[in-house]
Design an enzyme around this catalytic site. Structure first.
Site, short mmCIF file in Angstrom:
data_model
loop_
_atom_site.label_atom_id
_atom_site.label_comp_id
_atom_site.label_asym_id
_atom_site.label_seq_id
_atom_site.Cartn_x
_atom_site.Cartn_y
_atom_site.Cartn_z
N ASP A 2 0.11 2.19 8.80
CA ASP A 2 -1.32 2.08 9.16
C ASP A 2 -1.51 2.20 10.67
OD1 ASP A 2 -3.32 2.01 7.34
OD2 ASP A 2 -3.34 -0.17 7.06
N LYS A 17 -4.47 4.98 -3.20
CA LYS A 17 -3.28 5.19 -2.35
C LYS A 17 -2.02 5.25 -3.20
CE LYS A 17 -5.54 2.91 1.53
NZ LYS A 17 -5.79 1.72 2.31
N GLN A 65 -3.27 -4.27 2.85
CA GLN A 65 -4.67 -3.88 2.66
C GLN A 65 -5.61 -4.93 3.26
OE1 GLN A 65 -5.78 -0.92 1.30
NE2 GLN A 65 -7.82 -1.57 1.90
#
Ligand code: NDP
Length: 284
Positions: free
Chosen positions: A117, A50, A94
Site C-alpha cells: 500500500d 482485491k 484494510q
C-alpha cells in the site's frame, strides 16, 4: 466539444494482463495477505475485489479475516507473523480499522519491503527521496492513467486538491518526480477555483461530492477524479462530470476511472515486491 473519456477500466485490464504474464514467469507465485478487521461492508467489498483480482493474476490469496474486537497486541502479532512468512510477498491492512486500534502504529509494523500500500514511514521516505520503493496505489494508478492517455507531465501545471497521506501528498510528489509544476490545495486554500484554473492537469481528491465544477477548470485541461461517493443516484466523484466534460480536454469517469487502477497497482506492487524478494534471496 465534450472531453475525451479516460477509460480506467480498460487501462486496468491491460495492466492486469501484463502482470499475469509476468507472474507466470516467476519461480513461485507472489502471495498477497489482505487483512480485514471486522465487518465494515464497504471494506469487505474492496477486500473481496482485491482477493479476486489477486487470484486472477495467478497470485496466492493469503487473506486473514479478524474479529472487530481484536486487541492491538493480537493484531500486531498477526502483522509480525506475516512479516516473517516467506510465502507472504505483500501485506495490505484494510483501512479504516475499528476505532480502538491505532492504524498508524500497526502500519508502522509492516515490513517496508512487503508494504504494497506504500504507507509505511520507510515507503513515504523513499518516495520523498526519490529512492526505489513501493508507491501508494491510487496516486501511482493516476500517473499510469495519465501516461497511457499520453498526457505530458514535464513542465505541466499540475494542481492537486487534497493533501492526505493516502492520496494528495504522494500524488503531488509523484507529479513532482515527473517534472510537473505542482500546486497542492486543501481546505484552507483561498480561492480554490482560481488555483485550479491554472492546471493543465487537475487532480481532485478532496472527498466532497461534485465539488469541482466548470469554473474550476481551464479549457482543454485533463481532469482526474479520485473521489468516490455513494449517493441515492449511484456513485459520483469529486468532479461534476457532466458539466466539467464540456470544458475539459479529457476526464476520468466515476466509476470506471481511477478506482480500477488502484487495485491493478496493488497487484503491480505485489509483483514488484516479489521480484525484489527474489533478487535478495538469490544474492544471499
Ligand atoms: P481525506 O478526507 O483524507 O482528505 C481530503 C483532503 O481534501 C484533505 O487534505 C482536505 O484538506 C481536502 N479538502 C477537504 N475539503 C476541501 C475543500 N473544500 N477545498 C479544498 N480541499 C479540501 O480523503 P482521501 O485523500 O483519503 O480521499 C479523497 C477522496 O478520494 C475520497 O472521496 C475517497 O473516497 C477517494 N479515494 C478513492 C480511491 C480510489 O481508489 N479511487 C482511493 C482512496 C480514496 P485538509 O487537509 O485541509 O483537511
Amino acid at each position: 466539444m465534450p472531453a475525451t473519456i479516460i477509460d480506467g477500466k480498460a487501462a486496468a485490464a491491460e495492466l492486469r494482463q501484463r502482470i499475469s504474464h509476468d507472474v507466470a514467469q516467476l519461480p513461485e507465485p507472489p502471495g498477497l495477505a489482505t487483512v480485514l478487521v471486522g465487518d465494515d461492508p464497504a471494506s469487505a467489498v474492496y477486500v473481496a475485489s482485491k482477493r479476486r483480482q489477486c487470484v486472477q493474476a495467478g497470485m496466492r490469496d493469503l487473506h486473514r479475516h479478524l474479529p472487530a474486537d481484536i486487541g492491538a497486541a493480537e493484531l500486531a502479532a498477526v502483522v509480525d507473523d506475516l512479516n516473517a512468512d516467506p510465502a507472504v510477498t505483500g501485506i495490505l491492512l484494510q483501512l479504516p480499522l475499528p476505532r480502538h486500534l491505532d492504524a498508524a502504529n500497526l502500519i508502522a509494523r509492516i515490513d517496508p519491503d512487503k508494504d504494497v500500500d506504500g504507507l509505511t514511514i520507510a515507503s513515504v521516505g523513499r518516495l520523498a527521496l526519490g529512492a526505489p520503493g513501493l508507491r501508494p496505489c491510487t496516486p501511482a494508478g493516476v500517473i499510469a492513467l495519465l501516461d497511457r492517455a499520453g498526457v505530458r507531465l514535464e513542465g505541466a501545471e499540475a494542481v492537486v486538491v487534497g493533501r492526505s497521506h493516502l492520496v494528495g501528498k504522494p500524488m503531488a510528489q509523484l507529479l513532482l518526480e515527473r517534472n510537473a509544476t505542482v500546486t497542492v490545495c486543501h481546505s484552507r486554500t483561498r480561492d480554490l477555483a482560481t488555483a485550479c484554473r491554472r492546471a493543465d492537469v487537475l487532480i481532485a481528491a478532496a472527498g466532497l461530492p461534485r465539488m469541482i465544477g466548470p469554473d474550476h477548470v481551464k479549457p482543454g485541461a485533463t481532469v482526474i477524479d479520485v473521489g468516490i461517493h455513494r449517493t441515492d443516484a449511484g456513485l459520483c466523484g469529486d468532479v461534476d462530470t457532466a458539466t466539467v466534460a464540456e470544458v475539459a480536454g479529457a476526464i476520468t469517469p466515476v466509476p470506471g476511472g481511477v478506482g480500477p487502477m488502484t487495485i491493478a497497482m496493488l497487484l503491480s506492487n505485489t509483483l514488484t515486491a516479489a521480484r525484489c524478494a527474489g533478487r535478495e534471496s538469490a544474492a544471499a
